[in-house]
Design a protein around this motif. Structure first.
Motif, PDB file in Angstrom:
ATOM      1  N   SER A   1       0.852  -1.188   0.000  1.00 47.34           N
ATOM      2  CA  SER A   1       0.000   0.000   0.000  1.00 47.34           C
ATOM      3  C   SER A   1       0.890   1.241   0.000  1.00 47.34           C
ATOM      4  O   SER A   1       2.040   1.203   0.443  1.00 47.34           O
ATOM      5  CB  SER A   1      -0.915   0.008   1.227  1.00 47.34           C
ATOM      6  OG  SER A   1      -0.148   0.135   2.409  1.00 47.34           O
TER       7      SER A   1
ATOM      8  N   LYS B   1      -1.772   4.012   9.016  1.00 45.08           N
ATOM      9  CA  LYS B   1      -3.107   4.376   8.523  1.00 45.08           C
ATOM     10  C   LYS B   1      -3.156   4.122   7.016  1.00 45.08           C
ATOM     11  O   LYS B   1      -2.313   4.601   6.278  1.00 45.08           O
ATOM     12  CB  LYS B   1      -3.404   5.848   8.795  1.00 45.08           C
ATOM     13  CG  LYS B   1      -3.285   6.246  10.246  1.00 45.08           C
ATOM     14  CD  LYS B   1      -4.523   5.927  11.013  1.00 45.08           C
ATOM     15  CE  LYS B   1      -4.449   6.529  12.401  1.00 45.08           C
ATOM     16  NZ  LYS B   1      -4.847   5.665  13.441  1.00 45.08           N
ATOM     17  N   GLY B   2      -4.127   3.329   6.593  1.00 42.94           N
ATOM     18  CA  GLY B   2      -4.275   3.037   5.170  1.00 42.94           C
ATOM     19  C   GLY B   2      -3.576   1.777   4.710  1.00 42.94           C
ATOM     20  O   GLY B   2      -3.475   1.544   3.509  1.00 42.94           O
ATOM     21  N   THR B   3      -3.099   0.949   5.645  1.00 40.76           N
ATOM     22  CA  THR B   3      -2.460  -0.297   5.251  1.00 40.76           C
ATOM     23  C   THR B   3      -3.490  -1.242   4.639  1.00 40.76           C
ATOM     24  O   THR B   3      -4.672  -1.189   4.981  1.00 40.76           O
ATOM     25  CB  THR B   3      -1.761  -0.969   6.444  1.00 40.76           C
ATOM     26  OG1 THR B   3      -1.103  -2.149   5.991  1.00 40.76           O
ATOM     27  CG2 THR B   3      -2.729  -1.342   7.542  1.00 40.76           C
ATOM     28  N   LYS B   4      -3.030  -2.111   3.735  1.00 41.80           N
ATOM     29  CA  LYS B   4      -3.926  -3.096   3.128  1.00 41.80           C
ATOM     30  C   LYS B   4      -4.181  -4.273   4.071  1.00 41.80           C
ATOM     31  O   LYS B   4      -5.100  -5.038   3.853  1.00 41.80           O
ATOM     32  CB  LYS B   4      -3.321  -3.630   1.826  1.00 41.80           C
ATOM     33  CG  LYS B   4      -3.365  -2.655   0.677  1.00 41.80           C
ATOM     34  CD  LYS B   4      -3.112  -3.383  -0.632  1.00 41.80           C
ATOM     35  CE  LYS B   4      -1.763  -3.106  -1.184  1.00 41.80           C
ATOM     36  NZ  LYS B   4      -1.478  -3.775  -2.451  1.00 41.80           N
TER      37      LYS B   4
ATOM     38  N   SER C   1      -5.614  -6.385   6.775  1.00 36.49           N
ATOM     39  CA  SER C   1      -6.894  -6.299   7.464  1.00 36.49           C
ATOM     40  C   SER C   1      -6.900  -7.039   8.800  1.00 36.49           C
ATOM     41  O   SER C   1      -7.959  -7.210   9.390  1.00 36.49           O
ATOM     42  CB  SER C   1      -8.004  -6.844   6.565  1.00 36.49           C
ATOM     43  OG  SER C   1      -7.759  -8.205   6.270  1.00 36.49           O
TER      44      SER C   1
ATOM     45  N   LYS D   1      -2.094  -3.339  16.480  1.00 31.59           N
ATOM     46  CA  LYS D   1      -3.228  -2.984  15.618  1.00 31.59           C
ATOM     47  C   LYS D   1      -2.656  -2.346  14.357  1.00 31.59           C
ATOM     48  O   LYS D   1      -2.333  -1.164  14.347  1.00 31.59           O
ATOM     49  CB  LYS D   1      -4.183  -2.038  16.340  1.00 31.59           C
ATOM     50  CG  LYS D   1      -5.501  -1.902  15.635  1.00 31.59           C
ATOM     51  CD  LYS D   1      -6.543  -1.261  16.507  1.00 31.59           C
ATOM     52  CE  LYS D   1      -7.873  -1.275  15.786  1.00 31.59           C
ATOM     53  NZ  LYS D   1      -8.885  -0.561  16.529  1.00 31.59           N
ATOM     54  N   PRO D   2      -2.531  -3.121  13.284  1.00 31.66           N
ATOM     55  CA  PRO D   2      -1.883  -2.626  12.074  1.00 31.66           C
ATOM     56  C   PRO D   2      -2.476  -1.322  11.540  1.00 31.66           C
ATOM     57  O   PRO D   2      -1.755  -0.431  11.119  1.00 31.66           O
ATOM     58  CB  PRO D   2      -2.074  -3.768  11.069  1.00 31.66           C
ATOM     59  CG  PRO D   2      -2.223  -4.982  11.907  1.00 31.66           C
ATOM     60  CD  PRO D   2      -2.920  -4.531  13.153  1.00 31.66           C
ATOM     61  N   GLY D   3      -3.791  -1.197  11.574  1.00 27.43           N
ATOM     62  CA  GLY D   3      -4.442  -0.009  11.042  1.00 27.43           C
ATOM     63  C   GLY D   3      -4.141   1.253  11.819  1.00 27.43           C
ATOM     64  O   GLY D   3      -4.214   2.356  11.275  1.00 27.43           O
ATOM     65  N   ASP D   4      -3.792   1.125  13.098  1.00 29.85           N
ATOM     66  CA  ASP D   4      -3.431   2.301  13.895  1.00 29.85           C
ATOM     67  C   ASP D   4      -1.975   2.694  13.660  1.00 29.85           C
ATOM     68  O   ASP D   4      -1.638   3.873  13.688  1.00 29.85           O
ATOM     69  CB  ASP D   4      -3.644   2.042  15.390  1.00 29.85           C
ATOM     70  CG  ASP D   4      -5.106   2.081  15.777  1.00 29.85           C
ATOM     71  OD1 ASP D   4      -5.946   2.449  14.923  1.00 29.85           O
ATOM     72  OD2 ASP D   4      -5.420   1.745  16.936  1.00 29.85           O
TER      73      ASP D   4
END
Length: 181
Positions: free
Chosen positions: A118, A145-148, A150, A139-142
């Motif tokens: 990404s 931000k915007g990682t693919k 899920s 928490k990968p998304g934190d």
């Protein structure tokens, strides 16, 4: 069906909808809740400041160095099975949905040439340090931000430390652990 029959059916449906609306309005007018001026039950929350609560949540676990010093790579390998649906960990293995993770420690982020990362991952930059892996696995998304990716993350710090110890055993065991302070 003639138009008179259709008009009767349409009129019945509209009359039913109108009747429901009228009943709803009558019910709203008939019931007016009265709220007490003071609460019925007083809840003592003490004199804890909000900054104290936030600090307590942040300092909930031992430091990463302590966790990694006691981490078990064998447990990490078992926990890694959650990751294995999307990632390979063997040397020379091909990418799956996610990039292969062999020799990931201290590898530059987004550096596998035959994987489409990404833009957020590419912009993050830097190497995968112990701290970065821990934050990402939380928490990968934190963290990015915007990682693919899920994956929701791992809540237990011990599980994250075990996986990091397992990943460390895959090619980069010479990287010194962070200090156990």
């Amino acid at each position: 069906m003639n138009t008179f029959e259709f008009n009767k059916i349409a009129g019945a449906v509209l009359a039913g909808a109108l009747l429901l609306m009228v009943i709803n309005e009558i019910g709203t007018m008939a019931v007016e809740p009265e709220y007490p001026e003071t609460p019925a039950y007083a809840i003592d929350i003490g004199s804890v400041a909000t900054t104290d609560v936030a600090t307590a949540e942040k300092d909930a676990g031992p430091p990463l160095g302590v966790l990694l010093a006691t981490a078990d790579p064998a447990k990490g390998e078992k926990i890694f099975k959650k990751c294995a649906t999307c990632h390979n960990a063997e040397e020379g293995a091909a990418n799956k949905i996610g990039p292969h993770l062999y020799d990931v420690l201290n590898r530059p982020k987004g550096s596998i040439s035959d994987f489409s990362y990404s833009s957020a991952m590419m912009e993050k930059g830097g190497d995968w340090t112990y701290h970065d892996l821990n934050e990402f696995l939380t928490k990968p998304g934190d963290f990015i931000k915007g990682t693919k990716m899920s994956f929701v993350g791992l809540k237990k710090p011990e599980d994250r430390a075990d996986i990091i110890a397992y990943l460390r055993s895959l090619g980069k065991s010479d990287v010194p652990l962070p200090p156990a302070e």
